[in-house]
Design a protein around this motif. Structure first.
Motif, PDB file in Angstrom:
ATOM      1  N   GLY A  38     -20.690  23.601   4.835  1.00 30.30           N
ATOM      2  CA  GLY A  38     -19.925  23.061   5.949  1.00 30.30           C
ATOM      3  C   GLY A  38     -18.425  23.128   5.727  1.00 30.30           C
ATOM      4  O   GLY A  38     -17.905  24.082   5.153  1.00 30.30           O
ATOM      5  N   ARG A  59     -19.912  17.970  16.252  1.00 32.08           N
ATOM      6  CA  ARG A  59     -19.692  18.988  15.221  1.00 32.08           C
ATOM      7  C   ARG A  59     -18.211  19.151  14.880  1.00 32.08           C
ATOM      8  O   ARG A  59     -17.847  20.098  14.185  1.00 32.08           O
ATOM      9  N   GLN A 129     -23.597  26.765  13.005  1.00 34.38           N
ATOM     10  CA  GLN A 129     -24.939  26.869  12.430  1.00 34.38           C
ATOM     11  C   GLN A 129     -24.929  27.677  11.138  1.00 34.38           C
ATOM     12  O   GLN A 129     -25.752  27.467  10.249  1.00 34.38           O
ATOM     13  N   LEU A 210     -17.981  17.895   7.351  1.00 39.97           N
ATOM     14  CA  LEU A 210     -18.795  18.288   8.492  1.00 39.97           C
ATOM     15  C   LEU A 210     -19.943  19.094   7.903  1.00 39.97           C
ATOM     16  O   LEU A 210     -19.793  20.267   7.552  1.00 39.97           O
ATOM     17  N   ASP A 211     -21.097  18.451   7.750  1.00 35.47           N
ATOM     18  CA  ASP A 211     -22.245  19.025   7.036  1.00 35.47           C
ATOM     19  C   ASP A 211     -23.190  19.674   8.044  1.00 35.47           C
ATOM     20  O   ASP A 211     -23.776  18.980   8.886  1.00 35.47           O
ATOM     21  N   ARG A 212     -23.348  20.995   7.951  1.00 34.96           N
ATOM     22  CA  ARG A 212     -24.174  21.710   8.927  1.00 34.96           C
ATOM     23  C   ARG A 212     -25.666  21.354   8.803  1.00 34.96           C
ATOM     24  O   ARG A 212     -26.451  21.653   9.696  1.00 34.96           O
ATOM     25  N   ASN A 213     -26.067  20.692   7.713  1.00 36.31           N
ATOM     26  CA  ASN A 213     -27.474  20.340   7.503  1.00 36.31           C
ATOM     27  C   ASN A 213     -27.830  18.964   8.067  1.00 36.31           C
ATOM     28  O   ASN A 213     -29.003  18.592   8.091  1.00 36.31           O
ATOM     29  N   ARG A 214     -26.836  18.207   8.526  1.00 45.82           N
ATOM     30  CA  ARG A 214     -27.113  16.901   9.117  1.00 45.82           C
ATOM     31  C   ARG A 214     -27.558  17.062  10.569  1.00 45.82           C
ATOM     32  O   ARG A 214     -27.126  17.995  11.253  1.00 45.82           O
ATOM     33  N   ARG A 218     -22.526  15.714  12.673  1.00 51.17           N
ATOM     34  CA  ARG A 218     -22.348  16.364  11.361  1.00 51.17           C
ATOM     35  C   ARG A 218     -21.284  15.689  10.492  1.00 51.17           C
ATOM     36  O   ARG A 218     -21.187  15.998   9.316  1.00 51.17           O
TER      37      ARG A 218
END
Length: 233
Positions: A38, A59, A129, A210-214, A218
């Protein structure tokens, strides 16, 4: 009959720009950079109440340097803009690009029409993504917009930090590596300004990702023991 006082538009513009740059240069620096999962936002900020880093939307994150009251007004306006756009259309229609365009119009109008420009510099970041979809937009006091790639540094030591990041940053950095890279460069810049060697501690930092896996939202702040563990030698 006295002659009217006259200042050329070029001189007015130059004076406003110099005024804004000096105000921004007095502020502590902020670093925004991408890592493998992220986008990381790190600010030297000992205050626990007055944030330089915030969430705008699902996001999208916001980071700023300069006068707090001015960039806080911009942050709140960005939140309202995002909420209205997401409510009127769809949440996916709220993008960092649309926010950056709105901020650019506001900053440009203030710079040209108001007696005093905003003494701020901001970054609008959107995690995608995939890493290729991540977006970083840097906006300066006059409304200029730059589409940055990989990393951004703002504040009084921006040029020095950017120069170091250009050689040390990699797209595949882990979160721990990215945090330590940002903290190291902020510490070096602070040491150069103060003339004394120092290493920033968790209590002097404001850190978020900003974590794309959350799921959906994010944005997440990294505080306390988690931050201490990440920046431990």
């Amino acid at each position: 009959m006295s002659m009217p006082f006259y200042v050329s538009p070029e001189q007015i513009t130059k004076d406003k720009a110099d005024f804004a740059r000096k105000g921004i240069a007095r502020g502590r620096s902020v670093v925004v950079l991408t890592y493998d999962d992220g986008i990381l936002l790190v600010a030297e900020n000992p205050s626990r109440a007055l944030h330089k880093i915030s969430e705008i939307y699902d996001r999208i994150g916001f980071a700023a340097v300069g006068k707090y009251n001015e960039f806080e007004n911009l942050r709140q306006a960005g939140v309202r803009f995002a909420d209205m756009r997401g409510y009127s259309y769809d949440r996916s229609d709220v993008t960092a690009r649309s926010l950056a365009n709105a901020y650019a119009q506001t900053l440009g109008t203030v710079f040209t029409e108001a007696p005093k420009p905003y003494e701020v510099e901001i970054v609008v970041a959107e995690v995608g993504q995939t890493a290729a979809d991540d977006q970083l937009y840097r906006l300066t006091f006059d409304g200029s917009v730059a589409d940055e790639h990989g990393y951004v540094a703002m504040g009084g030591s921006a040029e020095t930090i950017s120069g170091a990041l250009s050689s040390d940053w990699r797209a595949d950095l882990s979160l721990a590596d990215a945090v330590n890279l940002a903290v190291n460069e902020l510490s070096k810049a602070g040491s150069a300004q103060s003339g004394a060697e120092r290493r920033l501690t968790a209590s002097e930092l404001e850190v978020a990702v900003l974590d794309r896996n959350r799921p959906r939202r994010r944005f997440k702040r990294i505080i306390g023991d988690q931050l201490t563990a990440l920046i431990s030698p």
